[in-house]
Design a protein around this motif. Structure first.
Motif, PDB file in Angstrom:
ATOM      1  N   TYR A   9     -17.274   9.565 -53.749  1.00 57.17           N
ATOM      2  CA  TYR A   9     -17.219  11.035 -53.629  1.00 57.17           C
ATOM      3  C   TYR A   9     -17.982  11.580 -54.854  1.00 57.17           C
ATOM      4  O   TYR A   9     -18.041  11.155 -55.927  1.00 57.17           O
ATOM      5  CB  TYR A   9     -15.887  11.728 -53.794  1.00 57.17           C
ATOM      6  N   VAL A  39     -16.871  10.512 -48.533  1.00 55.61           N
ATOM      7  CA  VAL A  39     -15.535  10.765 -47.959  1.00 55.61           C
ATOM      8  C   VAL A  39     -15.731  12.327 -47.633  1.00 55.61           C
ATOM      9  O   VAL A  39     -16.476  12.957 -48.053  1.00 55.61           O
ATOM     10  CB  VAL A  39     -14.269  10.698 -48.983  1.00 55.61           C
ATOM     11  N   ILE A  61     -20.011   9.803 -43.484  1.00 51.18           N
ATOM     12  CA  ILE A  61     -18.609   9.969 -43.872  1.00 51.18           C
ATOM     13  C   ILE A  61     -17.823   8.384 -43.478  1.00 51.18           C
ATOM     14  O   ILE A  61     -18.454   7.805 -42.312  1.00 51.18           O
ATOM     15  CB  ILE A  61     -17.738  10.889 -43.110  1.00 51.18           C
ATOM     16  N   LEU A  88     -11.197  11.491 -52.424  1.00 56.48           N
ATOM     17  CA  LEU A  88     -11.170  10.028 -52.325  1.00 56.48           C
ATOM     18  C   LEU A  88      -9.929   9.376 -52.326  1.00 56.48           C
ATOM     19  O   LEU A  88      -9.288   8.584 -51.437  1.00 56.48           O
ATOM     20  CB  LEU A  88     -11.944   9.345 -53.766  1.00 56.48           C
ATOM     21  N   PHE A  91      -8.683   9.868 -48.869  1.00 55.77           N
ATOM     22  CA  PHE A  91      -9.059   9.049 -47.913  1.00 55.77           C
ATOM     23  C   PHE A  91      -8.064   7.610 -47.932  1.00 55.77           C
ATOM     24  O   PHE A  91      -7.436   7.224 -47.109  1.00 55.77           O
ATOM     25  CB  PHE A  91     -10.477   8.568 -48.110  1.00 55.77           C
TER      26      PHE A  91
END
Length: 197
Positions: A9, A39, A61, A88, A91
């Protein structure tokens, strides 16, 4: 080809630059390919939706399929109060199915970061990214002191992972930071190659 995921990120472009150089290091190793992914933003505050965010990139992504396909992961985030950035972490919080199935067990991983000040929390941010990777059973790779620049750099670079210090002046990486980022990319790829063989 051995696919190595470079997952990051980047809000202002510095972590993205590190990701690119780690990717170049990875591709210096025969049969290894760097797969760059970012992300998605999480628009929960005015700060993440402001024009200050420049996470616009040509990199796709990340998907959960990317985690299954990779032989290793290099993961990066800017420093956010001594921790990884929320997108991040968000995710990573969605990877329970990979954890349950053991998708990442035994795969090598490294981490990287950037900050606007020398003592801005780089090492704690690197460690914060290591924790979920350890929970996934990954094998952590750092930068050994056999890399001469680790002894002499006055810029980014730690034994925990590659890093960049912006000082709020220049977004360009210092040559030491570039060399150390490429070194950890090569090391990660070398280990992934040996484990895949």
């Amino acid at each position: 080809m051995i696919k190595i995921l470079v997952l990051y990120y980047s809000q202002h472009g510095n972590t993205r630059q590190l990701a690119r150089h780690i990717g170049r290091g990875i591709e210096q190793i025969d049969s290894c390919e760097a797969v760059l992914r970012t992300v998605a933003e999480i628009a929960t505050t005015a700060a993440t939706t402001s024009s200050a965010s420049t996470n616009q990139t040509t990199d796709p992504i990340v998907s959960h399929h990317d985690l299954k396909q990779c032989a290793a992961i290099a993961m990066g985030s800017p420093v956010r109060f001594g921790n990884m950035a929320a997108p991040l972490k968000h995710f990573l919080d969605t990877t329970s199915s990979e954890w349950l199935s053991g998708t990442l067990i035994g795969k090598p991983a490294c981490v990287f970061t950037s900050s606007s000040s020398l003592h801005g929390g780089q090492e704690t941010t690197l460690q914060s990214m290591m924790l979920p990777l350890l929970h996934h059973g990954m094998l952590l790779v750092g930068i050994p002191y056999s890399e001469p620049l680790l002894h002499t750099t006055c810029h980014g670079g730690t034994p925990y992972g590659a890093s960049h210090v912006n000082h709020g002046i220049n977004k360009q990486l210092h040559p030491d930071e570039i060399a150390l980022a490429q070194a950890i990319g090569r090391r990660l790829a070398t280990i992934a190659s040996k484990l895949s063989g």
